[in-house]
Design a protein around this motif. Structure first.
Motif, PDB file in Angstrom:
ATOM      1  N   GLN A  20       3.932 -12.905  19.674  1.00 54.84           N
ATOM      2  CA  GLN A  20       5.099 -13.426  18.972  1.00 54.84           C
ATOM      3  C   GLN A  20       4.712 -14.593  18.074  1.00 54.84           C
ATOM      4  OE1 GLN A  20       7.932 -15.923  20.954  1.00 54.84           O
ATOM      5  NE2 GLN A  20       9.680 -14.962  19.944  1.00 54.84           N
ATOM      6  N   LYS A  21       3.884 -15.500  18.604  1.00 55.14           N
ATOM      7  CA  LYS A  21       3.483 -16.673  17.833  1.00 55.14           C
ATOM      8  C   LYS A  21       2.705 -16.293  16.581  1.00 55.14           C
ATOM      9  CE  LYS A  21       3.340 -19.991  21.691  1.00 55.14           C
ATOM     10  NZ  LYS A  21       2.457 -20.822  22.560  1.00 55.14           N
ATOM     11  N   SER A  22       1.881 -15.251  16.685  1.00 50.73           N
ATOM     12  CA  SER A  22       1.041 -14.850  15.553  1.00 50.73           C
ATOM     13  C   SER A  22       1.756 -13.922  14.580  1.00 50.73           C
ATOM     14  CB  SER A  22      -0.227 -14.151  16.066  1.00 50.73           C
ATOM     15  OG  SER A  22       0.090 -12.888  16.648  1.00 50.73           O
ATOM     16  N   GLY A  23       2.940 -13.429  14.978  1.00 50.06           N
ATOM     17  CA  GLY A  23       3.656 -12.474  14.135  1.00 50.06           C
ATOM     18  C   GLY A  23       3.258 -11.035  14.402  1.00 50.06           C
ATOM     19  N   GLU A  24       2.295 -10.844  15.304  1.00 51.19           N
ATOM     20  CA  GLU A  24       1.792  -9.504  15.586  1.00 51.19           C
ATOM     21  C   GLU A  24       2.854  -8.635  16.275  1.00 51.19           C
ATOM     22  OE1 GLU A  24      -2.117  -7.468  17.769  1.00 51.19           O
ATOM     23  OE2 GLU A  24      -1.823  -9.640  17.808  1.00 51.19           O
ATOM     24  N   LEU A  25       3.701  -9.247  17.096  1.00 44.52           N
ATOM     25  CA  LEU A  25       4.722  -8.486  17.801  1.00 44.52           C
ATOM     26  C   LEU A  25       5.713  -7.873  16.818  1.00 44.52           C
ATOM     27  CD1 LEU A  25       5.981  -7.569  20.456  1.00 44.52           C
ATOM     28  CD2 LEU A  25       7.237  -9.733  20.538  1.00 44.52           C
ATOM     29  N   PRO A  65      16.422 -12.658  35.757  1.00 44.58           N
ATOM     30  CA  PRO A  65      14.980 -12.515  36.019  1.00 44.58           C
ATOM     31  C   PRO A  65      14.615 -13.207  37.329  1.00 44.58           C
ATOM     32  CG  PRO A  65      15.403 -13.284  33.774  1.00 44.58           C
ATOM     33  CD  PRO A  65      16.685 -13.423  34.538  1.00 44.58           C
ATOM     34  N   LYS A  66      13.642 -12.627  38.053  1.00 46.26           N
ATOM     35  CA  LYS A  66      13.226 -13.176  39.341  1.00 46.26           C
ATOM     36  C   LYS A  66      11.877 -13.906  39.260  1.00 46.26           C
ATOM     37  CE  LYS A  66      16.725 -11.847  41.825  1.00 46.26           C
ATOM     38  NZ  LYS A  66      16.610 -10.774  42.811  1.00 46.26           N
ATOM     39  N   CYS A  67      11.347 -14.064  38.054  1.00 45.81           N
ATOM     40  CA  CYS A  67      10.138 -14.881  37.896  1.00 45.81           C
ATOM     41  C   CYS A  67      10.084 -15.407  36.468  1.00 45.81           C
ATOM     42  CB  CYS A  67       8.857 -14.092  38.234  1.00 45.81           C
ATOM     43  SG  CYS A  67       8.255 -12.990  36.952  1.00 45.81           S
ATOM     44  N   GLY A  68       9.400 -16.528  36.284  1.00 46.49           N
ATOM     45  CA  GLY A  68       9.343 -17.164  34.965  1.00 46.49           C
ATOM     46  C   GLY A  68       8.651 -16.308  33.917  1.00 46.49           C
ATOM     47  N   PHE A  69       7.658 -15.509  34.335  1.00 43.04           N
ATOM     48  CA  PHE A  69       6.937 -14.668  33.387  1.00 43.04           C
ATOM     49  C   PHE A  69       7.862 -13.584  32.829  1.00 43.04           C
ATOM     50  CE2 PHE A  69       3.892 -16.252  36.545  1.00 43.04           C
ATOM     51  CZ  PHE A  69       3.061 -16.982  35.722  1.00 43.04           C
ATOM     52  N   SER A  70       8.649 -12.965  33.724  1.00 43.70           N
ATOM     53  CA  SER A  70       9.603 -11.947  33.279  1.00 43.70           C
ATOM     54  C   SER A  70      10.662 -12.577  32.373  1.00 43.70           C
ATOM     55  CB  SER A  70      10.274 -11.291  34.489  1.00 43.70           C
ATOM     56  OG  SER A  70       9.348 -10.536  35.246  1.00 43.70           O
ATOM     57  N   ARG A  71      11.137 -13.768  32.755  1.00 40.37           N
ATOM     58  CA  ARG A  71      12.148 -14.442  31.940  1.00 40.37           C
ATOM     59  C   ARG A  71      11.626 -14.719  30.530  1.00 40.37           C
ATOM     60  NH1 ARG A  71      13.089 -18.474  34.917  1.00 40.37           N
ATOM     61  NH2 ARG A  71      15.081 -17.821  35.798  1.00 40.37           N
ATOM     62  N   LYS A  72      10.365 -15.121  30.440  1.00 37.06           N
ATOM     63  CA  LYS A  72       9.798 -15.445  29.134  1.00 37.06           C
ATOM     64  C   LYS A  72       9.778 -14.230  28.225  1.00 37.06           C
ATOM     65  CE  LYS A  72       8.019 -18.246  26.188  1.00 37.06           C
ATOM     66  NZ  LYS A  72       8.823 -19.367  25.675  1.00 37.06           N
ATOM     67  N   VAL A  73       9.377 -13.071  28.758  1.00 36.77           N
ATOM     68  CA  VAL A  73       9.324 -11.865  27.919  1.00 36.77           C
ATOM     69  C   VAL A  73      10.731 -11.444  27.507  1.00 36.77           C
ATOM     70  CG1 VAL A  73       8.619  -9.448  27.813  1.00 36.77           C
ATOM     71  CG2 VAL A  73       7.150 -11.113  28.950  1.00 36.77           C
ATOM     72  N   VAL A  74      11.691 -11.562  28.423  1.00 35.11           N
ATOM     73  CA  VAL A  74      13.083 -11.255  28.081  1.00 35.11           C
ATOM     74  C   VAL A  74      13.545 -12.151  26.934  1.00 35.11           C
ATOM     75  CG1 VAL A  74      15.475 -11.407  28.884  1.00 35.11           C
ATOM     76  CG2 VAL A  74      13.744 -10.351  30.334  1.00 35.11           C
ATOM     77  N   GLU A  75      13.249 -13.439  27.029  1.00 32.02           N
ATOM     78  CA  GLU A  75      13.649 -14.382  25.971  1.00 32.02           C
ATOM     79  C   GLU A  75      13.012 -14.023  24.639  1.00 32.02           C
ATOM     80  OE1 GLU A  75      12.513 -18.137  27.532  1.00 32.02           O
ATOM     81  OE2 GLU A  75      14.284 -18.350  28.819  1.00 32.02           O
ATOM     82  N   ILE A  76      11.735 -13.625  24.676  1.00 29.73           N
ATOM     83  CA  ILE A  76      11.041 -13.262  23.436  1.00 29.73           C
ATOM     84  C   ILE A  76      11.689 -12.041  22.800  1.00 29.73           C
ATOM     85  CG2 ILE A  76       8.878 -12.311  22.527  1.00 29.73           C
ATOM     86  CD1 ILE A  76       7.415 -14.175  24.506  1.00 29.73           C
ATOM     87  N   LEU A  77      11.989 -11.024  23.606  1.00 24.05           N
ATOM     88  CA  LEU A  77      12.619  -9.820  23.071  1.00 24.05           C
ATOM     89  C   LEU A  77      14.007 -10.131  22.520  1.00 24.05           C
ATOM     90  CD1 LEU A  77      11.557  -7.226  25.796  1.00 24.05           C
ATOM     91  CD2 LEU A  77      10.639  -7.447  23.488  1.00 24.05           C
ATOM     92  N   PRO A  88      -6.424 -13.912  12.440  1.00 21.71           N
ATOM     93  CA  PRO A  88      -5.604 -14.593  13.457  1.00 21.71           C
ATOM     94  C   PRO A  88      -5.380 -13.868  14.774  1.00 21.71           C
ATOM     95  CG  PRO A  88      -4.198 -13.591  11.805  1.00 21.71           C
ATOM     96  CD  PRO A  88      -5.615 -13.341  11.354  1.00 21.71           C
ATOM     97  N   THR A  89      -5.783 -12.599  14.874  1.00 19.17           N
ATOM     98  CA  THR A  89      -5.451 -11.837  16.080  1.00 19.17           C
ATOM     99  C   THR A  89      -6.691 -11.194  16.696  1.00 19.17           C
ATOM    100  OG1 THR A  89      -4.996  -9.856  14.755  1.00 19.17           O
ATOM    101  CG2 THR A  89      -3.138 -11.316  15.224  1.00 19.17           C
ATOM    102  N   TYR A  90      -6.465 -10.620  17.889  1.00 19.89           N
ATOM    103  CA  TYR A  90      -7.526  -9.904  18.601  1.00 19.89           C
ATOM    104  C   TYR A  90      -7.036  -8.514  18.946  1.00 19.89           C
ATOM    105  CZ  TYR A  90      -9.901 -14.358  18.939  1.00 19.89           C
ATOM    106  OH  TYR A  90     -10.531 -15.532  18.615  1.00 19.89           O
ATOM    107  N   PRO A  91      -8.005  -7.561  19.066  1.00 17.95           N
ATOM    108  CA  PRO A  91      -9.461  -7.729  19.076  1.00 17.95           C
ATOM    109  C   PRO A  91     -10.046  -7.935  17.679  1.00 17.95           C
ATOM    110  CG  PRO A  91      -8.898  -5.421  19.243  1.00 17.95           C
ATOM    111  CD  PRO A  91      -7.600  -6.163  19.336  1.00 17.95           C
ATOM    112  N   GLN A  92     -11.328  -8.375  17.654  1.00 11.46           N
ATOM    113  CA  GLN A  92     -12.103  -8.485  16.420  1.00 11.46           C
ATOM    114  C   GLN A  92     -13.440  -7.779  16.648  1.00 11.46           C
ATOM    115  OE1 GLN A  92     -12.538 -12.484  14.885  1.00 11.46           O
ATOM    116  NE2 GLN A  92     -10.386 -13.026  15.301  1.00 11.46           N
ATOM    117  N   LEU A  93     -13.787  -6.872  15.750  1.00  9.28           N
ATOM    118  CA  LEU A  93     -15.031  -6.113  15.879  1.00  9.28           C
ATOM    119  C   LEU A  93     -16.027  -6.547  14.800  1.00  9.28           C
ATOM    120  CD1 LEU A  93     -16.562  -3.780  17.277  1.00  9.28           C
ATOM    121  CD2 LEU A  93     -15.598  -2.253  15.536  1.00  9.28           C
ATOM    122  N   TYR A  94     -17.253  -6.842  15.242  1.00  5.55           N
ATOM    123  CA  TYR A  94     -18.319  -7.250  14.332  1.00  5.55           C
ATOM    124  C   TYR A  94     -19.473  -6.252  14.407  1.00  5.55           C
ATOM    125  CZ  TYR A  94     -16.060 -11.836  14.006  1.00  5.55           C
ATOM    126  OH  TYR A  94     -15.171 -12.854  13.784  1.00  5.55           O
TER     127      TYR A  94
END
Length: 490
Positions: A372-377, A309-321, A219-225
């Motif tokens: 976060q979605k994959s559980g990797e975080l 937060p002063k941008c949506g990208f920063s806000r999203k990471v704050v929300e995730i944490l 389910p995650t990256y990287p993947q080595l073959y």
């Protein structure tokens, strides 16, 4: 209009177009996002197919007011308007969904005629045809004669990619510019193993990115073959490298592990998260940046502050944490231009926010969201020994459950500080009930918080197995009825 994409320079400009009531499709993009480029090609082609609709483009980080207004937290991102209001959105690089949504909001290509979206397949490639076919069917347009099976086509393409090199790495970014610390680590290891390898940037192709997860059941990256065989992700590659197993696998597959550095792989930095030892930054600035990164186990370099937060990208990471209940430090890069520009060089990462865990660069908002979605975080945080921040409610629950019978009182059982608390202590002791206690006079936060948590405004408060029994009056009534001990031992 006339079949072209216009760059929006202000929110007022966008508002004017939307207020006209016409069909409007808006593409939020970022220069650093590889996935934005192919999606923009599709978007431009669609603007030609639907010349009577408006197609607008917004550089998300350069237009924070617009991005915040539409809660843009990742790119590519699309918002669709009709009759002066937002009617749909699309997040991610999905050309077939984009064509479908544009066609639905824009209506027919020619006034008075049904939409004929067959040409959309030319814009986005084979993956779009199935969606277009279904859309055409729903709108009674001509049926597509060819039977397309994107699943089989994608499987064939994935296998061809895997077989394209004896050793191939599916990664975020490319060897010259890895876009996550995990990809960087595997690149470093392959360089140390002196192995020539091919790579594929999964951020540039969402079809491969999502398809390979199912194809490989990983389910995650990287993947080595190696020779078509999946070896694993970052953790497994590190373990195999450290044990010598990786070198043995390459030898078993007939792969030269003494290849010269003529393999077209960049010289990644030797530090964590793609950090180079020779950045060209002054020693003072380098030391300052390193000190900031190490100032907290989880450190976020962002635009603004966590509460503003002063941008949506920063806000999203704050929300995730915050959702992960993680304590983290932060630094507002808008407040210090030297750090803002220097950190880009230091980390070899050109945009913000940047999240570091254990002084290692994790990436920006898109990578953190996917992790976060994959559980990797959660897994990375656990591996770094970083636990979840205990919320106040969690603390109260833990206190309440710290003993089967728990009394929140004024003072202690040996020295009660009010008559009601003294009465409850005597009742419990006389009935031979063992209990724990907490002096609410020593902790104002618990004193006030427990009133709200239990919806009980006074003290003492008696709990049994985490459930509120009541205050002094109820306890005395239970004792007088001979029910206190039985109630607290059910």
């Amino acid at each position: 209009m006339g079949g072209s994409v216009k760059d929006v320079q202000s929110k007022a400009e966008l508002d004017r177009v939307v207020a006209s009531g016409a069909a409007v499709s808006v593409h939020f993009w970022a220069s650093w996002c590889e996935a934005s480029k192919p999606m923009d090609d599709v978007f431009s082609h669609l603007s030609t197919d639907f010349p009577h609709a408006h197609f607008l483009r917004v550089e998300a980080e350069e237009q924070p007011e617009i991005s915040e207004a539409y809660a843009v937290s990742a790119v590519p991102y699309f918002v669709f308007f009709k009759d002066g209001k937002s009617v749909d959105t699309l997040e991610g690089a999905n050309p077939s969904s984009l064509a479908n949504k544009v066609a639905k909001v824009s209506g027919s290509v020619n006034p008075g005629e049904p939409a004929a979206p067959a040409s959309l397949g030319m814009a986005a490639g084979p993956t779009i045809l199935e969606t277009v076919k279904e859309f055409a069917k729903e709108n009674d347009t001509s049926k597509l004669k060819s039977q397309v099976q994107p699943g089989d086509a994608l499987k064939k393409r994935l296998q061809e990619l895997i077989d394209s090199h004896p050793v191939i790495l599916f990664m975020k970014g490319n060897p010259e510019e890895p876009r996550c610390g995990f990809s960087q680590k595997v690149v470093d290891i392959l360089k140390k193993e002196k192995v020539k390898f091919g790579s594929f940037d999964i951020l540039a192709d969402n079809e491969v990115r999502e398809g390979l997860k199912k194809f490989s059941n990983w389910p995650t990256y990287p993947q080595l073959y190696s020779k078509g065989e999946l070896l694993g992700g970052c953790d497994i590659v590190i373990a195999m490298h450290e044990s010598g197993e990786l070198q043995q696998v390459f030898k078993d597959h007939g792969i030269d592990t003494n290849a010269s550095n003529e393999a077209k792989v960049s010289e990644p930095g030797s530090g964590k998260g793609g950090i180079s030892d020779s950045t060209g930054l002054s020693s003072t600035l380098t030391s300052r940046i390193a000190s900031l990164i190490n100032s907290s186990p989880v450190m976020l370099f962002m635009k603004g502050k966590p509460d503003e937060p002063k941008c949506g990208f920063s806000r999203k990471v704050v929300e995730i944490l915050q959702q992960e209940k993680v304590e983290f430090g932060s630094f507002d890069i808008l407040s210090d231009e030297e750090i803002r520009q220097g950190l880009k060089v230091y980390s070899n990462w050109s945009s913000y926010p940047q999240l570091y865990i254990g002084a290692e660069l994790i990436g920006g908002s898109d990578i953190v969201l996917e992790m976060q979605k994959s559980g990797e975080l959660k897994k990375v945080l656990a591996e770094k020994g970083i636990g979840q921040k205990e919320s106040f409610e969690d603390r109260l629950r833990k206190l309440i459950s710290s003993s089967p019978v728990m009394l929140f009182m004024k003072g202690t059982p040996d020295a009660p500080r009010c008559g009601f608390s003294s009465k409850v202590v005597n009742a419990l002791q006389e009935d031979g009930v063992s209990f724990g206690s907490f002096d609410i006079l020593n902790d104002e936060e618990v004193r006030q918080g427990l009133k709200v948590f239990s919806n009980w405004p006074t003290f003492p408060q008696l709990y049994y197995k985490g459930e509120l029994i009541g205050g002094c009056d109820i306890v005395m009534e239970l004792r007088n009825n001979g029910e206190l001990k039985s109630t607290l031992s059910e």
